[in-house]
Design an enzyme around this catalytic site. Structure first.
Site, mmCIF file in Angstrom:
data_model
loop_
_atom_site.group_PDB
_atom_site.id
_atom_site.type_symbol
_atom_site.label_atom_id
_atom_site.label_comp_id
_atom_site.label_asym_id
_atom_site.label_seq_id
_atom_site.Cartn_x
_atom_site.Cartn_y
_atom_site.Cartn_z
ATOM 1 C CB THR A 190 70.242 75.746 -89.982
ATOM 2 O OG1 THR A 190 70.432 74.334 -89.940
ATOM 3 C CG2 THR A 190 68.959 76.114 -89.254
ATOM 4 C CG HIS B 173 76.198 68.291 -85.954
ATOM 5 N ND1 HIS B 173 77.240 69.194 -85.800
ATOM 6 C CD2 HIS B 173 76.080 68.088 -87.295
ATOM 7 C CE1 HIS B 173 77.732 69.507 -86.982
ATOM 8 N NE2 HIS B 173 77.038 68.858 -87.905
#
Length: 386
Positions: free
Chosen positions: A194, A199
């Site tokens: 990432t 989220h």
């Protein structure tokens, strides 16, 4: 007994000299030619030395470079997709010959000793076309290549000094993560790449993958990013909050991959999978538009490139995920395979919208981001790279 994942190429490389050996070279620093390198190249050197870039033992020679560029493999045939190269000026290159030993310095401090194998020219436009699929300098990876010097030098390195990092507690080397996974009794480990804060869609992907294995290794990229990306400390704090509040403490852990984002899309997806294999992961999550930027790659190009390699030779199992959304009717995260409801019921995860809200000091709604995660971001006056 836990059977551990084998490193890429079968052996975890270690190119770090002992304190005594390093001290001897540093004491003789004036005997060597030297090359000053920037922070991104320093991290490449350290990642080679620690075995994170196994089987690389140094910067690519011309034979390996050509094979990686056109065949996505090293000259040995082992899959490798991103050229790890050291550039230098034509003038500096003219003073180097195979067999020379060169001191690599950062801020004039000795970092590593390079054993020169060869010095060669490279075509920047061809490099960009092969690696990024474009020669458009609006692509940040292409722009970076165009700024490089005109020659490349290949050869093995030996690390003398490791640079400091503000994220030391997260900067685990492959030998350390492998030991940690063994202690946790994790035989099957899934890695998650990432460069963003999490989220609900990210969390759902992570937990879905975790249900198939023993442990989750959340592994953010920490290093140079483009303007508008989240800052490194913001990413780490947001994931600490997510793990603390929403994951079993014995099933998820956080460590960093210190490197720059190259935004090479599908090629970088393979590279990221190999790195996580060296960390000790057996599985790797590949999401939508992995390592992409703008509209340079179609959303699932990073999925398709895995078909070019046998899973056995790549040595790590990809887990592919497409888009997810929040369904008001289902009252949870879903996708088009699991949810039959109309568009009126669907809330897509809009990174742009969440960024706007966070910039304005607003907490994104609970159907998009965990409140604890949002609060960890909002404590920063400006959470974005400028």
């Amino acid at each position: 007994m836990v059977e551990q994942q084998k490193p890429h190429g079968g052996k975890l490389i270690d190119r770090t000299l002992s304190n005594g050996e390093a001290e001897d070279i540093i004491n003789r620093a004036n005997d060597f030619q030297s090359i000053e390198i920037g922070p991104e190249l320093v991290k490449d050197v350290e990642n080679i030395a620690s075995g994170l870039f196994s089987p690389l033992e140094g910067f690519l020679t011309s034979d390996d470079y050509e094979r990686v560029l056109y065949d996505k493999r090293l000259s040995s045939g082992i899959p490798w997709t991103i050229p790890i190269v050291l550039d230098l000026s034509k003038e500096k290159a003219s003073n180097l010959n195979p067999g020379d030993e060169v001191l690599l310095r950062h801020n004039n401090q000795p970092v590593a000793l390079l054993n020169v194998d060869d010095v060669y020219k490279f075509n920047k436009r061809v490099h960009c076309e092969q690696v990024f699929g474009t020669t458009d300098d609006a692509h940040p990876g292409v722009a970076k290549i165009y700024q490089l010097n005109d020659r490349l030098v290949g050869g093995k390195i030996n690390l003398l000094n490791e640079t400091s990092t503000p994220f030391y507690e997260y900067a685990l080397k492959p030998a350390e993560t492998r030991s940690m996974f063994k202690e946790k009794d994790w035989e099957k480990v899934v890695g998650f790449q990432t460069r963003n804060v999490p989220h609900l869609g990210h969390e759902f992907i992570q937990k879905t993958a975790l249900s198939l294995v023993d442990g989750l290794f959340i592994n953010p990229v920490i290093g140079r990013k483009k303007s508008g990306d989240f800052k490194d400390n913001v990413i780490l704090d947001s994931y600490e909050s997510l793990i603390e509040n929403y994951f079993p403490q014995d099933r998820a852990t956080l460590g960093i991959f210190q490197t720059e984002m190259r935004y090479a899309g599908p090629r970088e997806a393979i590279f990221h999978a190999i790195v996580r294999k060296n960390f000790g992961c057996t599985h790797f999550i590949v999401g939508r538009d992995h390592a992409g930027v703008g509209s340079f790659y179609h959303p699932f190009a990073a999925h398709e490139i895995f078909s070019e390699f046998d899973e056995e030779e790549l040595g790590i199992t990809p887990i592919f995920f497409k888009s997810f959304f929040y369904c008001k009717k289902c009252r949870g995260i879903a996708n088009d395979k699991t949810c039959p409801h109309s568009e009126e019921q669907i809330v897509n995860f809009s990174g742009t919208r969440m960024r706007e809200m966070l910039t304005n000091g607003e907490r994104p709604p609970a159907d998009s981001m965990r409140p604890e995660v949002a609060d960890s971001i909002l404590k920063y006056e400006n959470p974005f790279v400028e």
